[in-house]
Design a protein around this motif. Structure first.
Motif, PDB file in Angstrom:
ATOM      1  N   GLN A 137      45.793  42.787  50.113  1.00  0.00           N
ATOM      2  CA  GLN A 137      45.762  44.230  49.919  1.00  0.00           C
ATOM      3  C   GLN A 137      44.489  44.627  49.170  1.00  0.00           C
ATOM      4  O   GLN A 137      43.800  43.788  48.596  1.00  0.00           O
ATOM      5  CB  GLN A 137      46.992  44.682  49.131  1.00  0.00           C
ATOM      6  CG  GLN A 137      48.302  44.479  49.873  1.00  0.00           C
ATOM      7  CD  GLN A 137      49.493  44.901  49.046  1.00  0.00           C
ATOM      8  OE1 GLN A 137      49.357  45.364  47.918  1.00  0.00           O
ATOM      9  NE2 GLN A 137      50.689  44.737  49.600  1.00  0.00           N
ATOM     10  N   ALA A 138      44.187  45.909  49.209  1.00  0.00           N
ATOM     11  CA  ALA A 138      43.001  46.409  48.517  1.00  0.00           C
ATOM     12  C   ALA A 138      43.103  46.107  47.027  1.00  0.00           C
ATOM     13  O   ALA A 138      44.184  46.166  46.428  1.00  0.00           O
ATOM     14  CB  ALA A 138      42.856  47.906  48.744  1.00  0.00           C
ATOM     15  N   ALA A 139      41.961  45.774  46.424  1.00  0.00           N
ATOM     16  CA  ALA A 139      41.929  45.434  45.006  1.00  0.00           C
ATOM     17  C   ALA A 139      41.984  46.693  44.157  1.00  0.00           C
ATOM     18  O   ALA A 139      41.574  47.775  44.595  1.00  0.00           O
ATOM     19  CB  ALA A 139      40.660  44.655  44.692  1.00  0.00           C
ATOM     20  N   PRO A 140      42.477  46.581  42.921  1.00  0.00           N
ATOM     21  CA  PRO A 140      42.441  47.734  42.012  1.00  0.00           C
ATOM     22  C   PRO A 140      41.003  48.189  41.770  1.00  0.00           C
ATOM     23  O   PRO A 140      40.072  47.375  41.758  1.00  0.00           O
ATOM     24  CB  PRO A 140      43.062  47.166  40.723  1.00  0.00           C
ATOM     25  CG  PRO A 140      43.837  45.967  41.154  1.00  0.00           C
ATOM     26  CD  PRO A 140      43.113  45.406  42.327  1.00  0.00           C
ATOM     27  N   ASP A 141      40.815  49.478  41.589  1.00  0.00           N
ATOM     28  CA  ASP A 141      39.465  50.027  41.396  1.00  0.00           C
ATOM     29  C   ASP A 141      38.922  49.750  40.000  1.00  0.00           C
ATOM     30  O   ASP A 141      37.721  49.553  39.813  1.00  0.00           O
ATOM     31  CB  ASP A 141      39.470  51.540  41.643  1.00  0.00           C
ATOM     32  CG  ASP A 141      39.725  51.886  43.105  1.00  0.00           C
ATOM     33  OD1 ASP A 141      39.353  51.064  43.965  1.00  0.00           O
ATOM     34  OD2 ASP A 141      40.299  52.952  43.368  1.00  0.00           O
ATOM     35  N   GLU A 142      39.777  49.737  38.996  1.00  0.00           N
ATOM     36  CA  GLU A 142      39.307  49.639  37.624  1.00  0.00           C
ATOM     37  C   GLU A 142      38.925  48.199  37.278  1.00  0.00           C
ATOM     38  O   GLU A 142      39.464  47.244  37.842  1.00  0.00           O
ATOM     39  CB  GLU A 142      40.383  50.135  36.657  1.00  0.00           C
ATOM     40  CG  GLU A 142      41.648  49.300  36.624  1.00  0.00           C
ATOM     41  CD  GLU A 142      42.655  49.705  37.688  1.00  0.00           C
ATOM     42  OE1 GLU A 142      43.800  49.196  37.638  1.00  0.00           O
ATOM     43  OE2 GLU A 142      42.307  50.525  38.562  1.00  0.00           O
ATOM     44  N   PRO A 143      37.973  48.010  36.360  1.00  0.00           N
ATOM     45  CA  PRO A 143      37.593  46.669  35.909  1.00  0.00           C
ATOM     46  C   PRO A 143      38.778  45.967  35.256  1.00  0.00           C
ATOM     47  O   PRO A 143      39.677  46.600  34.704  1.00  0.00           O
ATOM     48  CB  PRO A 143      36.482  46.927  34.897  1.00  0.00           C
ATOM     49  CG  PRO A 143      36.007  48.318  35.177  1.00  0.00           C
ATOM     50  CD  PRO A 143      37.190  49.070  35.696  1.00  0.00           C
ATOM     51  N   CYS A 144      38.759  44.659  35.308  1.00  0.00           N
ATOM     52  CA  CYS A 144      39.839  43.892  34.683  1.00  0.00           C
ATOM     53  C   CYS A 144      39.650  43.872  33.171  1.00  0.00           C
ATOM     54  O   CYS A 144      38.526  43.718  32.677  1.00  0.00           O
ATOM     55  CB  CYS A 144      39.846  42.470  35.227  1.00  0.00           C
ATOM     56  SG  CYS A 144      41.217  41.468  34.589  1.00  0.00           S
ATOM     57  N   PRO A 145      40.710  43.994  32.407  1.00  0.00           N
ATOM     58  CA  PRO A 145      40.603  43.941  30.941  1.00  0.00           C
ATOM     59  C   PRO A 145      40.029  42.634  30.410  1.00  0.00           C
ATOM     60  O   PRO A 145      39.580  42.584  29.265  1.00  0.00           O
ATOM     61  CB  PRO A 145      42.060  44.127  30.479  1.00  0.00           C
ATOM     62  CG  PRO A 145      42.732  44.840  31.600  1.00  0.00           C
ATOM     63  CD  PRO A 145      42.078  44.333  32.850  1.00  0.00           C
ATOM     64  N   CYS A 146      40.016  41.566  31.239  1.00  0.00           N
ATOM     65  CA  CYS A 146      39.470  40.293  30.761  1.00  0.00           C
ATOM     66  C   CYS A 146      37.963  40.367  30.558  1.00  0.00           C
ATOM     67  O   CYS A 146      37.389  39.532  29.848  1.00  0.00           O
ATOM     68  CB  CYS A 146      39.814  39.156  31.720  1.00  0.00           C
ATOM     69  SG  CYS A 146      38.844  39.120  33.261  1.00  0.00           S
ATOM     70  N   GLY A 147      37.296  41.347  31.190  1.00  0.00           N
ATOM     71  CA  GLY A 147      35.868  41.547  31.006  1.00  0.00           C
ATOM     72  C   GLY A 147      34.973  40.746  31.922  1.00  0.00           C
ATOM     73  O   GLY A 147      33.743  40.895  31.878  1.00  0.00           O
ATOM     74  N   ARG A 148      35.528  39.889  32.782  1.00  0.00           N
ATOM     75  CA  ARG A 148      34.688  39.102  33.687  1.00  0.00           C
ATOM     76  C   ARG A 148      34.169  39.958  34.839  1.00  0.00           C
ATOM     77  O   ARG A 148      34.834  40.903  35.270  1.00  0.00           O
ATOM     78  CB  ARG A 148      35.466  37.902  34.247  1.00  0.00           C
ATOM     79  CG  ARG A 148      35.835  36.884  33.189  1.00  0.00           C
ATOM     80  CD  ARG A 148      36.582  35.683  33.774  1.00  0.00           C
ATOM     81  NE  ARG A 148      36.963  34.778  32.678  1.00  0.00           N
ATOM     82  CZ  ARG A 148      38.061  34.913  31.951  1.00  0.00           C
ATOM     83  NH1 ARG A 148      38.919  35.893  32.218  1.00  0.00           N
ATOM     84  NH2 ARG A 148      38.315  34.080  30.967  1.00  0.00           N
ATOM     85  N   ALA A 149      33.000  39.565  35.355  1.00  0.00           N
ATOM     86  CA  ALA A 149      32.412  40.271  36.495  1.00  0.00           C
ATOM     87  C   ALA A 149      32.895  39.694  37.823  1.00  0.00           C
ATOM     88  O   ALA A 149      32.394  40.081  38.876  1.00  0.00           O
ATOM     89  CB  ALA A 149      30.884  40.207  36.422  1.00  0.00           C
ATOM     90  N   PHE A 150      33.857  38.773  37.780  1.00  0.00           N
ATOM     91  CA  PHE A 150      34.391  38.197  39.009  1.00  0.00           C
ATOM     92  C   PHE A 150      35.118  39.283  39.803  1.00  0.00           C
ATOM     93  O   PHE A 150      35.953  40.017  39.238  1.00  0.00           O
ATOM     94  CB  PHE A 150      35.380  37.069  38.704  1.00  0.00           C
ATOM     95  CG  PHE A 150      34.771  35.848  38.067  1.00  0.00           C
ATOM     96  CD1 PHE A 150      33.426  35.785  37.748  1.00  0.00           C
ATOM     97  CD2 PHE A 150      35.560  34.750  37.781  1.00  0.00           C
ATOM     98  CE1 PHE A 150      32.872  34.660  37.164  1.00  0.00           C
ATOM     99  CE2 PHE A 150      35.031  33.617  37.188  1.00  0.00           C
ATOM    100  CZ  PHE A 150      33.681  33.569  36.877  1.00  0.00           C
TER     101      PHE A 150
END
Length: 457
Positions: free
Chosen positions: A321-334
């Motif tokens: 499914q489509a990924a969430p738009d917001e950055p992950c709270p973990c802070g990685r750029a993956f």
């Protein structure tokens, strides 16, 4: 408890003592918190090297570049990837030698029926295997699991079939810091002794198929027991909310899931903040829109680590499914992924009532087939359905599946082999490689040629 599995132990020792292991650890640690630009530069550098090796040494890619007119040197950035063709599982199945760049003897084989029922054989270099382990250990470290962790492993492990004098389905792997527990012999009469062995082993984590770990957790819960761990490491199957809750309750640990394939073209996994990330230093992952769907994508991967068996833009057949738009709270750029539609197999039942999680593993090393499926007609009564491919031999397949069922499911199972023109698909079109079909004559699709049953044993 018996110690054996020398081949598995040798591979683990080799991966841990490999001369490039420390360098790979340093590279992955540096990229763990790198920004998107640095990650992209790393991917493009590896991509250029991979394309150069494939164009020079792989018969498949030599032919492609010659006939297409595409200059391998023109593949320099991620934006150049569409110049390369998409590769399907069927193009690789039965044609491993077309993709190899080094002799088979210098690599490790991997075989699987996957989620498609199409048997496939691939190869990977030792360095590729070392990088895979290193990438997984980096993910585990996000949850406090050390690189030299002791792990209980539940992934089939058919060593306790009842034919070798082994009563307890538990086995240590020397040098690997692993305790194998057979998924096919988790029963109430054995759980007390299994739990004692696990506690004596003092594991940091438990690793394996979610269905097997959940079954172990259920047996422990029914005895009022818990085994605290640092992590529950899962892969290969979808898991239900109920399974997740049960595993967390019994083991008191977070679930650390990862996604991959036999072809090893891409890898992804959960992080400590609850996100699900592509591992971009393992491979390049493209998401191709699924026709007729606005929010589903097929995962296409290009492995950056396996120069001995290059697969560029390989269609995994897995959808996400489509990924969430917001950055992950973990802070990685993956990059993040949405929910992956992975393997969903029915759980089979042996003749003596034992559950058989992920029973499709009996198909993984069969050869000469275009498609295969294992079906349970009633407990302990199974039918292998096959569509012949190049090099098919009914005698060899029958002998091989009988050995596999004997080893993994145990004695006393009835088995029939049936040759078909095509395997039946459900309405959704996605083939299940392991199915339970309770009924009578109407469960067998028309058009098949029944073969004399393989005798029970």
């Amino acid at each position: 408890m018996t110690s054996s599995n020398s081949g598995l132990s040798f591979k683990h020792r080799l991966r841990r003592a490999h001369p490039r292991r420390r360098a790979l650890q340093r590279t992955l640690r540096a990229l763990d918190r790198a920004d998107a630009e640095r990650i992209r530069d790393f991917q493009e550098q590896r991509l250029r090297r991979l394309v150069r090796v494939a164009a020079q040494r792989s018969p498949f890619y030599r032919s492609y570049f010659r006939e297409s007119g595409v200059d391998p040197a023109s593949i320099r950035t991620l934006a150049d990837l569409p110049k390369l063709p998409l590769i399907s599982r069927r193009e690789v199945a039965g044609h491993a030698d077309r993709f190899r760049t080094v002799p088979r003897r210098l690599m490790w084989p991997a075989m699987s029926s996957g989620t498609s029922g199409v048997p496939i054989e691939c190869y990977r270099t030792t360095t590729s295997s070392v990088l895979e382990l290193t990438a997984l250990e980096r993910q585990w470290s996000w949850f406090g699991v050390p690189a030299d962790s002791r792990r209980v492993v539940l992934r089939g492990n058919g060593f306790a079939s009842g034919n070798d004098g082994v009563d307890l389905p538990v086995r240590a792997v020397p040098g690997a810091r692993q305790l194998l527990v057979s998924s096919f012999y988790l029963t109430p009469d054995r759980i007390g002794a299994i739990a004692e062995e696990i506690r004596s082993f003092a594991p940091h984590a438990i690793e394996g198929w979610p269905s097997s770990i959940a079954l172990l957790a259920a047996l422990l819960r029914d005895r009022g027991e818990k085994i605290p761990l640092r992590a529950v490491i899962t892969s290969s199957e979808m898991q239900s909310p109920g399974q997740q809750q049960l595993m967390r309750e019994v083991f008191g640990a977070p679930i650390v899931d990862h996604y991959g394939q036999t072809e090893r073209v891409t890898m992804a996994g959960s992080c400590e903040a609850g996100g699900y990330h592509v591992f971009p230093d393992y491979g390049i992952t493209e998401l191709i829109p699924v026709e007729g769907s606005a929010d589903r994508f097929e995962i296409v991967g290009t492995a950056l680590h396996n120069t001995g068996f290059p697969l560029l833009r390989y269609r995994t057949g897995d959808e996400v499914q489509a990924a969430p738009d917001e950055p992950c709270p973990c802070g990685r750029a993956f990059p993040r992924l949405g929910v992956i539609a992975g393997r969903i197999d029915d759980i089979l039942t042996a003749a003596d009532g034992r559950p058989l999680p992920l029973g499709s593993t009996v198909l993984d090393d069969l050869s000469g087939l275009r498609e295969s499926q294992i079906a349970q007609l009633r407990p302990g009564v199974f039918e292998l359905r096959v569509v012949p491919g190049e090099g098919f031999s009914l005698e060899q397949v029958s002998d091989h599946i009988r050995r596999n069922v004997d080893s993994l499911f145990g004695p006393g199972q009835e088995l029939t082999v049936r040759v078909l023109d095509a395997l039946p698909r459900p309405a959704g079109g996605k083939l299940k490689t392991c199915v339970v079909e309770h009924g009578s004559g109407d469960v067998i699709p028309p058009g098949g040629s029944p073969i004399s049953p393989v005798q029970p044993w």
